[in-house]
Design a protein around this motif. Structure first.
Motif, mmCIF file in Angstrom:
data_model
loop_
_atom_site.group_PDB
_atom_site.id
_atom_site.type_symbol
_atom_site.label_atom_id
_atom_site.label_comp_id
_atom_site.label_asym_id
_atom_site.label_seq_id
_atom_site.Cartn_x
_atom_site.Cartn_y
_atom_site.Cartn_z
ATOM 1 N N LEU A 122 0.806 -1.220 0.000
ATOM 2 C CA LEU A 122 0.000 0.000 0.000
ATOM 3 C C LEU A 122 0.840 1.271 0.000
ATOM 4 C CD1 LEU A 122 -2.772 -1.100 2.514
ATOM 5 C CD2 LEU A 122 -2.923 -0.952 0.023
ATOM 6 N N SER A 123 2.129 1.133 0.224
ATOM 7 C CA SER A 123 2.989 2.324 0.255
ATOM 8 C C SER A 123 3.193 2.856 -1.160
ATOM 9 C CB SER A 123 4.337 1.989 0.892
ATOM 10 O OG SER A 123 5.133 1.275 -0.001
ATOM 11 N N PRO A 124 3.478 4.144 -1.276
ATOM 12 C CA PRO A 124 3.669 4.727 -2.610
ATOM 13 C C PRO A 124 5.021 4.397 -3.234
ATOM 14 C CG PRO A 124 3.953 6.403 -0.933
ATOM 15 C CD PRO A 124 3.507 5.146 -0.223
ATOM 16 N N ASN A 125 5.892 3.725 -2.484
ATOM 17 C CA ASN A 125 7.211 3.383 -3.024
ATOM 18 C C ASN A 125 7.081 2.387 -4.165
ATOM 19 O OD1 ASN A 125 8.399 4.985 -1.091
ATOM 20 N ND2 ASN A 125 8.800 3.285 0.291
ATOM 21 N N HIS A 126 7.930 2.550 -5.135
ATOM 22 C CA HIS A 126 7.960 1.624 -6.265
ATOM 23 C C HIS A 126 8.504 0.293 -5.788
ATOM 24 C CE1 HIS A 126 8.722 0.249 -10.375
ATOM 25 N NE2 HIS A 126 7.853 1.178 -10.726
ATOM 26 N N LYS A 127 7.953 -0.816 -6.282
ATOM 27 C CA LYS A 127 8.374 -2.146 -5.836
ATOM 28 C C LYS A 127 9.825 -2.439 -6.208
ATOM 29 C CE LYS A 127 3.898 -4.292 -5.595
ATOM 30 N NZ LYS A 127 3.036 -5.361 -6.048
ATOM 31 N N MET A 128 10.277 -1.923 -7.333
ATOM 32 C CA MET A 128 11.671 -2.159 -7.718
ATOM 33 C C MET A 128 12.621 -1.480 -6.741
ATOM 34 S SD MET A 128 11.542 -2.365 -11.898
ATOM 35 C CE MET A 128 12.300 -0.842 -12.129
ATOM 36 N N VAL A 129 12.235 -0.321 -6.230
ATOM 37 C CA VAL A 129 13.066 0.365 -5.240
ATOM 38 C C VAL A 129 13.116 -0.447 -3.954
ATOM 39 C CG1 VAL A 129 13.233 2.439 -3.810
ATOM 40 C CG2 VAL A 129 12.654 2.641 -6.224
ATOM 41 N N MET A 130 11.976 -1.011 -3.566
ATOM 42 C CA MET A 130 11.951 -1.825 -2.345
ATOM 43 C C MET A 130 12.807 -3.081 -2.504
ATOM 44 S SD MET A 130 8.123 -1.496 -0.746
ATOM 45 C CE MET A 130 7.194 -1.977 -2.196
ATOM 46 N N VAL A 131 12.697 -3.739 -3.647
ATOM 47 C CA VAL A 131 13.492 -4.953 -3.885
ATOM 48 C C VAL A 131 14.977 -4.613 -3.893
ATOM 49 C CG1 VAL A 131 14.041 -6.738 -5.582
ATOM 50 C CG2 VAL A 131 11.674 -6.202 -5.092
ATOM 51 N N LEU A 132 15.342 -3.548 -4.599
ATOM 52 C CA LEU A 132 16.764 -3.157 -4.658
ATOM 53 C C LEU A 132 17.313 -2.759 -3.297
ATOM 54 C CD1 LEU A 132 17.288 -1.193 -7.983
ATOM 55 C CD2 LEU A 132 18.381 -3.296 -7.251
ATOM 56 N N SER A 133 16.525 -2.039 -2.502
ATOM 57 C CA SER A 133 17.017 -1.622 -1.183
ATOM 58 C C SER A 133 17.219 -2.834 -0.274
ATOM 59 C CB SER A 133 16.078 -0.602 -0.552
ATOM 60 O OG SER A 133 14.805 -1.165 -0.323
ATOM 61 N N GLU A 134 16.275 -3.778 -0.308
ATOM 62 C CA GLU A 134 16.447 -5.007 0.483
ATOM 63 C C GLU A 134 17.672 -5.781 0.004
ATOM 64 O OE1 GLU A 134 14.875 -6.259 3.088
ATOM 65 O OE2 GLU A 134 13.234 -4.825 3.218
#
Length: 189
Positions: free
Chosen positions: A27-39
């Motif tokens: 539900l967050s506005p962050n892009h999923k690719m950014v979340m995957v890359l940060s993890e």
């Protein structure tokens, strides 16, 4: 290779159908690719430092790795990356629980290790004679060959070729997994 387990867990928990944290992240506005890359990057840094600590510990115990420590550190760095990429792509699979994904990761890691002669001797040579392309794309073979090339050869040609193949495979796996995660849609949360 076993760095994959930490990334399987992190990527699985990013999905809304597997955890409440995944629901909040979806539900967050962050892009999923950014979340995957940060993890991925956070896990990569942690895994690399764990491997450096293990290298220092084994050196203190008297295991001789030679004198090419920068190249050994590069091998550990790239090895962490490919292991985590394998875990990210497994964690991105839909319709499976976390235990099933860990089972798949264990099976793949052990199968690749067996084919690389890390469990039973002679299999790598057998594969080389009958199906050599498998040895060129098996990350466990490439990683063990990096250490072999560092200790046997005077030049870095074979070592750099293996590092290049491993780096390309890590990037490819990461891109595919980002495409899988990006396409996840949920009817309701």
């Amino acid at each position: 290779m076993f760095a994959a387990f930490s990334s399987v867990e992190k990527i699985s928990k990013m999905q809304a159908n597997t955890s409440s944290l995944g629901i909040r992240r979806s539900l967050s506005p962050n892009h999923k690719m950014v979340m995957v890359l940060s993890e991925y990057l956070a896990l990569w840094i942690v895994q690399f430092f764990v491997e450096i600590i293990a290298l220092v510990y084994m050196t203190v115990l008297g295991v001789d790795f030679g004198d090419k420590y920068p190249a050994i550190a590069l091998t550990l760095f790239v090895g962490s990356g490919i292991g985590l990429s394998m875990g990210v792509i497994t964690g991105s699979l839909r319709g499976l629980g976390e235990k099933a994904k860990i089972g798949i990761t264990t099976t793949i890691s052990m199968l690749l290790s067996i084919l690389a002669d890390l469990c039973v001797g002679g299999i790598k040579d057998l594969v080389e004679h009958h199906f050599p392309i498998l040895n060129r794309i098996n990350p466990a073979v490439l990683l063990s060959d990096c250490f072999y090339a560092l200790n046997v050869y005077d030049n870095y040609d074979r070592f750099l070729k293996n590092i290049g193949i491993l780096s390309g495979m890590a990037v490819l796996l990461l891109v595919v997994s980002m495409c899988l995660v990006r396409r996840n849609r949920y009817a309701s949360l």
